[in-house]
Enzyme design. Structure first.
Site, short mmCIF file in Angstrom:
data_model
loop_
_atom_site.label_atom_id
_atom_site.label_comp_id
_atom_site.label_asym_id
_atom_site.label_seq_id
_atom_site.Cartn_x
_atom_site.Cartn_y
_atom_site.Cartn_z
N LYS A 114 -37.80 -1.96 -2.29
CA LYS A 114 -37.46 -3.38 -2.13
C LYS A 114 -36.85 -3.95 -3.41
CE LYS A 114 -40.24 -4.54 1.84
NZ LYS A 114 -41.14 -5.44 2.55
N LYS A 197 -36.49 3.09 9.30
CA LYS A 197 -37.54 2.43 10.09
C LYS A 197 -37.07 1.07 10.62
CE LYS A 197 -40.39 -0.57 7.26
NZ LYS A 197 -41.63 -1.29 7.30
N LYS A 200 -38.45 -5.78 9.80
CA LYS A 200 -38.20 -7.21 9.97
C LYS A 200 -37.13 -7.69 9.01
CE LYS A 200 -42.90 -8.78 10.67
NZ LYS A 200 -43.55 -8.39 9.43
#
Ligand code: ATP
Ligand code: LTN
Length: 332
Positions: A114, A197, A200
């Protein structure tokens, strides 16, 4: 016999959960309610590690609660609460930060991924300390099991290490938790990019099946899912990641085995198979979405469920913070 304790959390980072959240985590949350003492938490403080809009955070926190209830979390069986309403999470989070090594925290792959995405100047310190707050979430409730998707395994391992380290140095205080990860839904992939994956915050949009999307939108998404070379409907993760992902989704929702599905679609094309997957997904999600929309009409009721849950959570969490402070020699 007292039941084993379960804790898990989900971030209110989008208007809707996706199929990965459900199959990787929330489906297990629902199943464990009947046999375990279950605590489920909407981790709004974790959601602050990325830029957030106040109106959206509020909306998404309530939408998360409505979806969890619609998916089958029962306030009679589980303690459902909001992380920020239990200040002990911040208290123990700090202690866990003081237990963790800098190198150890730097090795967390979720942080590395991230922070690499936004660059180190934009990545917040909270993104770095995120796993220690997560450890606090779990340890406060003396959880035995933590139902999550595969991507969270490393965070649960860290939690065990931190708890073990604390116990060895300051006396037995925390239960060492175990990750509860079912093979079947552990990693649902993006249906447009089936080697990543379903996510969101970093999903492709078109490849993320959302619970709150209209049945029509989901139907279209699944019909245009990426497939693979060849024409056989066969489970083969490396050669056929797209078809394998769709088989996993169908099987998890319909309860039929992958082998049964391969048999059924032998000699049929990808088109027929995708239509069948679309039907299964749309019909499964339809009543859940309707129920969630209904629950969102009555904000007062939602808030009262959450306030009751948070009050129960504070009692359990308060006892753990007291024991932790006592072990540390903090004057109380
Ligand atoms: P983000 O992508 O923004 O980090 P997320 O979609 O991963 O968010 P979280 O709130 O971080 O959602 O995760 C909630 C739960 O859903 C976790 O237990 C996580 O492991 C699980 N989960 C998330 N994505 C998937 C997936 N694609 N397959 C299986 N489980 C998943
Ligand atoms: N980090 C998790 C969300 C999360 C969580 C938790 C999961 C926060 N606290 C405690 C299990 C237990 C995620 O990104 N999916």
């Amino acid at each position: 016999m007292s039941q084993k304790r379960v804790l898990s959390g989900i971030q209110p980072t989008s208007d809707s959960f996706h199929l990965g959240n459900y199959l990787g985590a929330v489906k297990q949350w629902v199943e464990l309610q009947d046999t375990h003492d279950t605590f489920y938490c909407i981790v709004d403080l974790h959601a602050l590690t990325i830029e957030t809009d106040p109106a959206l955070l509020r909306k998404r926190t309530l939408a998360s609660a409505a979806q969890l209830l619609a998916l089958g979390i029962s306030p009679e069986k589980s303690t459902l609460f909001i992380q920020s309403q239990v200040p002990q999470h911040n208290q123990l989070g700090w202690i866990m930060e003081c237990m963790a090594g800098f190198g150890e925290a730097s090795r967390m792959t979720q942080f590395k991924d991230k922070s690499a995405k936004v660059g180190s100047d934009s990545a917040r310190v909270g993104l770095f300390t995120y796993p220690m707050l997560q450890a606090a979430d779990i340890l406060l409730y003396q959880a035995d099991l933590v139902p999550v998707g595969e991507d969270q395994r490393q965070h649960i391992e860290l939690t065990r290490d931190l708890a073990g380290r604390f116990n060895a140095r300051y006396g037995d205080t925390f239960t060492l938790p175990e990750a509860y990860i079912l093979k079947a839904g552990a990693k649902i992939n993006d249906i447009q990019d089936p080697t990543s994956k379903m996510s969101k915050s970093s999903g492709s949009g078109a490849g993320v099946i959302e619970i709150m999307d209209s049945p029509d939108a989901n139907l279209k998404k699944i019909k245009s899912a990426v497939t693979d070379a060849g024409r056989e409907v066969k489970f083969d993760q490396s050669e056929k990641p797209g078809i394998s992902n769709l088989l996993t989704i169908h099987s998890a929702l319909s309860g039929r085995t992958i082998a049964e599905l391969e048999n059924e679609f032998e000699g049929k094309g990808y088109g027929d198979f995708k239509s069948a997957v679309a039907d299964v997904v749309v019909e499964y999600l339809r009543p859940i979405r309707e129920r969630a929309l209904e629950l969102l009409q009555d904000e007062k009721h939602l808030l009262s469920v959450l306030h009751d849950g948070s009050a129960k959570a504070r009692t359990v969490a308060g006892a753990t913070v007291d024991a932790t402070y006592k072990g540390l020699g903090v004057v109380q």
